[in-house]
Design a protein around this motif. Sequence first.
Motif, PDB file in Angstrom:
ATOM      1  N   LYS A 106       2.410  29.128  -9.361  1.00  0.00           N
ATOM      2  CA  LYS A 106       1.940  28.678 -10.672  1.00  0.00           C
ATOM      3  C   LYS A 106       2.820  29.203 -11.796  1.00  0.00           C
ATOM      4  O   LYS A 106       2.994  28.547 -12.829  1.00  0.00           O
ATOM      5  CB  LYS A 106       0.497  29.119 -10.885  1.00  0.00           C
ATOM      6  CG  LYS A 106      -0.504  28.399  -9.999  1.00  0.00           C
ATOM      7  CD  LYS A 106      -1.900  28.965 -10.153  1.00  0.00           C
ATOM      8  CE  LYS A 106      -2.887  28.271  -9.219  1.00  0.00           C
ATOM      9  NZ  LYS A 106      -4.238  28.867  -9.295  1.00  0.00           N
ATOM     10  N   ALA A 107       3.376  30.411 -11.605  1.00  0.00           N
ATOM     11  CA  ALA A 107       4.205  31.020 -12.648  1.00  0.00           C
ATOM     12  C   ALA A 107       5.615  30.426 -12.690  1.00  0.00           C
ATOM     13  O   ALA A 107       6.329  30.573 -13.679  1.00  0.00           O
ATOM     14  CB  ALA A 107       4.285  32.524 -12.437  1.00  0.00           C
ATOM     15  N   ALA A 164      -9.444  29.871  -6.139  1.00  0.00           N
ATOM     16  CA  ALA A 164      -8.035  29.493  -5.933  1.00  0.00           C
ATOM     17  C   ALA A 164      -7.673  29.456  -4.452  1.00  0.00           C
ATOM     18  O   ALA A 164      -7.056  28.517  -3.968  1.00  0.00           O
ATOM     19  CB  ALA A 164      -7.120  30.461  -6.673  1.00  0.00           C
ATOM     20  N   LYS A 215      -5.464  29.685 -18.389  1.00  0.00           N
ATOM     21  CA  LYS A 215      -5.864  30.662 -17.384  1.00  0.00           C
ATOM     22  C   LYS A 215      -5.790  32.081 -17.930  1.00  0.00           C
ATOM     23  O   LYS A 215      -6.658  32.919 -17.670  1.00  0.00           O
ATOM     24  CB  LYS A 215      -4.994  30.522 -16.136  1.00  0.00           C
ATOM     25  CG  LYS A 215      -5.274  29.238 -15.371  1.00  0.00           C
ATOM     26  CD  LYS A 215      -4.370  29.102 -14.164  1.00  0.00           C
ATOM     27  CE  LYS A 215      -4.673  27.803 -13.424  1.00  0.00           C
ATOM     28  NZ  LYS A 215      -3.759  27.619 -12.279  1.00  0.00           N
ATOM     29  N   LYS A 240      -0.177  32.612  -7.198  1.00  0.00           N
ATOM     30  CA  LYS A 240       0.218  33.040  -8.541  1.00  0.00           C
ATOM     31  C   LYS A 240       1.713  32.822  -8.771  1.00  0.00           C
ATOM     32  O   LYS A 240       2.143  32.393  -9.846  1.00  0.00           O
ATOM     33  CB  LYS A 240      -0.132  34.513  -8.740  1.00  0.00           C
ATOM     34  CG  LYS A 240      -1.614  34.786  -8.913  1.00  0.00           C
ATOM     35  CD  LYS A 240      -1.858  36.251  -9.257  1.00  0.00           C
ATOM     36  CE  LYS A 240      -3.331  36.502  -9.556  1.00  0.00           C
ATOM     37  NZ  LYS A 240      -3.601  37.900  -9.959  1.00  0.00           N
ATOM     38  N   ASN A 241       2.498  33.120  -7.748  1.00  0.00           N
ATOM     39  CA  ASN A 241       3.946  32.969  -7.876  1.00  0.00           C
ATOM     40  C   ASN A 241       4.336  31.503  -8.075  1.00  0.00           C
ATOM     41  O   ASN A 241       5.217  31.178  -8.876  1.00  0.00           O
ATOM     42  CB  ASN A 241       4.630  33.538  -6.630  1.00  0.00           C
ATOM     43  CG  ASN A 241       6.127  33.673  -6.810  1.00  0.00           C
ATOM     44  OD1 ASN A 241       6.591  34.308  -7.756  1.00  0.00           O
ATOM     45  ND2 ASN A 241       6.892  33.070  -5.907  1.00  0.00           N
ATOM     46  N   THR A 289       1.850  44.601  -6.825  1.00  0.00           N
ATOM     47  CA  THR A 289       0.641  44.425  -6.012  1.00  0.00           C
ATOM     48  C   THR A 289       0.062  45.742  -5.495  1.00  0.00           C
ATOM     49  O   THR A 289      -1.097  45.777  -5.061  1.00  0.00           O
ATOM     50  CB  THR A 289       0.959  43.542  -4.795  1.00  0.00           C
ATOM     51  OG1 THR A 289       1.911  44.230  -3.949  1.00  0.00           O
ATOM     52  CG2 THR A 289       1.533  42.203  -5.219  1.00  0.00           C
ATOM     53  N   ASN A 342      -1.066  27.625 -17.947  1.00  0.00           N
ATOM     54  CA  ASN A 342      -0.963  29.086 -17.886  1.00  0.00           C
ATOM     55  C   ASN A 342      -1.690  29.753 -19.049  1.00  0.00           C
ATOM     56  O   ASN A 342      -2.350  30.786 -18.884  1.00  0.00           O
ATOM     57  CB  ASN A 342       0.505  29.511 -17.876  1.00  0.00           C
ATOM     58  CG  ASN A 342       1.214  29.116 -16.588  1.00  0.00           C
ATOM     59  OD1 ASN A 342       0.553  28.911 -15.557  1.00  0.00           O
ATOM     60  ND2 ASN A 342       2.519  28.997 -16.627  1.00  0.00           N
ATOM     61  N   THR A 386      -3.239  35.345  -2.413  1.00  0.00           N
ATOM     62  CA  THR A 386      -3.413  35.348  -3.866  1.00  0.00           C
ATOM     63  C   THR A 386      -2.090  35.265  -4.593  1.00  0.00           C
ATOM     64  O   THR A 386      -1.907  34.457  -5.526  1.00  0.00           O
ATOM     65  CB  THR A 386      -4.167  36.619  -4.311  1.00  0.00           C
ATOM     66  OG1 THR A 386      -5.473  36.611  -3.729  1.00  0.00           O
ATOM     67  CG2 THR A 386      -4.276  36.682  -5.828  1.00  0.00           C
ATOM     68  N   TYR A 387      -1.105  36.053  -4.139  1.00  0.00           N
ATOM     69  CA  TYR A 387       0.141  36.135  -4.894  1.00  0.00           C
ATOM     70  C   TYR A 387       1.117  35.008  -4.589  1.00  0.00           C
ATOM     71  O   TYR A 387       1.991  34.716  -5.412  1.00  0.00           O
ATOM     72  CB  TYR A 387       0.787  37.511  -4.703  1.00  0.00           C
ATOM     73  CG  TYR A 387       0.072  38.551  -5.536  1.00  0.00           C
ATOM     74  CD1 TYR A 387       0.345  38.671  -6.893  1.00  0.00           C
ATOM     75  CD2 TYR A 387      -0.906  39.357  -4.981  1.00  0.00           C
ATOM     76  CE1 TYR A 387      -0.340  39.587  -7.675  1.00  0.00           C
ATOM     77  CE2 TYR A 387      -1.603  40.280  -5.755  1.00  0.00           C
ATOM     78  CZ  TYR A 387      -1.316  40.394  -7.113  1.00  0.00           C
ATOM     79  OH  TYR A 387      -1.997  41.290  -7.887  1.00  0.00           O
ATOM     80  N   TRP A 426       5.379  41.506  -8.984  1.00  0.00           N
ATOM     81  CA  TRP A 426       3.943  41.318  -9.137  1.00  0.00           C
ATOM     82  C   TRP A 426       3.147  42.630  -9.134  1.00  0.00           C
ATOM     83  O   TRP A 426       1.943  42.610  -9.385  1.00  0.00           O
ATOM     84  CB  TRP A 426       3.421  40.376  -8.043  1.00  0.00           C
ATOM     85  CG  TRP A 426       3.828  38.953  -8.290  1.00  0.00           C
ATOM     86  CD1 TRP A 426       4.795  38.240  -7.646  1.00  0.00           C
ATOM     87  CD2 TRP A 426       3.294  38.087  -9.295  1.00  0.00           C
ATOM     88  NE1 TRP A 426       4.900  36.990  -8.170  1.00  0.00           N
ATOM     89  CE2 TRP A 426       3.978  36.857  -9.197  1.00  0.00           C
ATOM     90  CE3 TRP A 426       2.304  38.210 -10.263  1.00  0.00           C
ATOM     91  CZ2 TRP A 426       3.713  35.783 -10.019  1.00  0.00           C
ATOM     92  CZ3 TRP A 426       2.038  37.142 -11.101  1.00  0.00           C
ATOM     93  CH2 TRP A 426       2.731  35.941 -10.983  1.00  0.00           C
TER      94      TRP A 426
END
Length: 389
Positions: free
Chosen positions: A365-366, A299, A40, A362-363, A343, A37, A358-359, A341
């Motif tokens: 990975k977070a 991604a 990135k 991201k979600n 958005t 993280n 996309t999210y 997020w």
Amino acid sequence: MEGKKHRPVMSVVAVVALFVFVVFSVVFGQSQVSLTNTAKAENKKLVTIFSDGNKKTVPTDAKTIGEALKLNGIKLEKGDVVEPVAETLLDQPFYNINVYRAFPSLVVDGDKKTTVLSGYRSPRQVVAAAGLKVYDEDKVSLDRSDNFVFDGVVGQRIKIDRATPVDIQIGTRIFEFRTWKKTVGEVLQEKGFSVNESDLAGLSLNDPIYKDMNIKILKLVSDIIQIREAVEPEVQYKDDPTKPTSFRLTEDPGKPGEKVISFTVNRKGDVELSRQKLEEKVTIPAKPKIVVRGTKYDAIGDNAQLLLKLRTCETGGRYNANTGNGYFGAYQFSQATWNRWNTGYARADLAPPEVQDTYVLKNAKASKGGFWSQHPGCSVKLGLPKFPF
């Protein structure tokens, strides 16, 4: 009377060992996620360096492998080998870098001894690093050299046993071979020549082979034929860090070359009984084919198949899913998660597909648990990785 049976009890040592393992796994996993993280967030690459028995994972903004090593205090000495090579551009998000330290090797080639410093582990690679040419027929063996007085080095000792070079002449044509056979007849048989002893110029089939011997055949029972074949162009890639990894563009189609393959052919009448390849020579080198390939990390593109499976499992792939169960969109975002997020869309089902794709990445990975905690049912069913690629 039978003794009282007891259930086995896990020893204190085993319990402590298990506890330490679990703690280490959790801490190590969290540190890896944190490093990823961080890299990135700072638009850096994440490199894992294996050198001198140590492993080190760090974010870096270096442009090349060599620069990344230098920034991390790893100095390359003469003969050290780096994989990928030090000049490799860092244009991907993750890299593993291996540093193989050079150590001395003594290469023994007949009466010639050569000392070389090399990080290569393969004996033939070490020999090449010493500037010596070996042929496929030559034998290369490896052992240790512990006699400094005799060998002048303590390290590994590589011995080259050379196959015997001989020429076979038919008319004005000369074929060059290397062999471990001992007699003229054995060599001719190995190479597929069918001759009578009377067909040899001044030699017997039982004559011993020696270096650079010329075996002249006056008459050949078998035929020699030649076949011309195309040599397909080698594909060479030019990396373009501005294009996605799925991008391919042929910049130059190249041009096929040509090679000539010689065979000896034994016949009975018009029927071919056997065929033996004598040699293969490239007469026209092929011009390489140049292909531009994208190396930009994408991604969504790199996770396309994974996302397809996930949304098919969650909602049958429907981006506008709103069934009243409190979860929305193709990936069934809860309202709380979606709002976190920012958005710009009120709910996931109201957002276009690329935004939802996309999210969801991201979600995952977070989250410390990645897909496994955010989509537990489908993760188990599909065997998803913990985190996206």
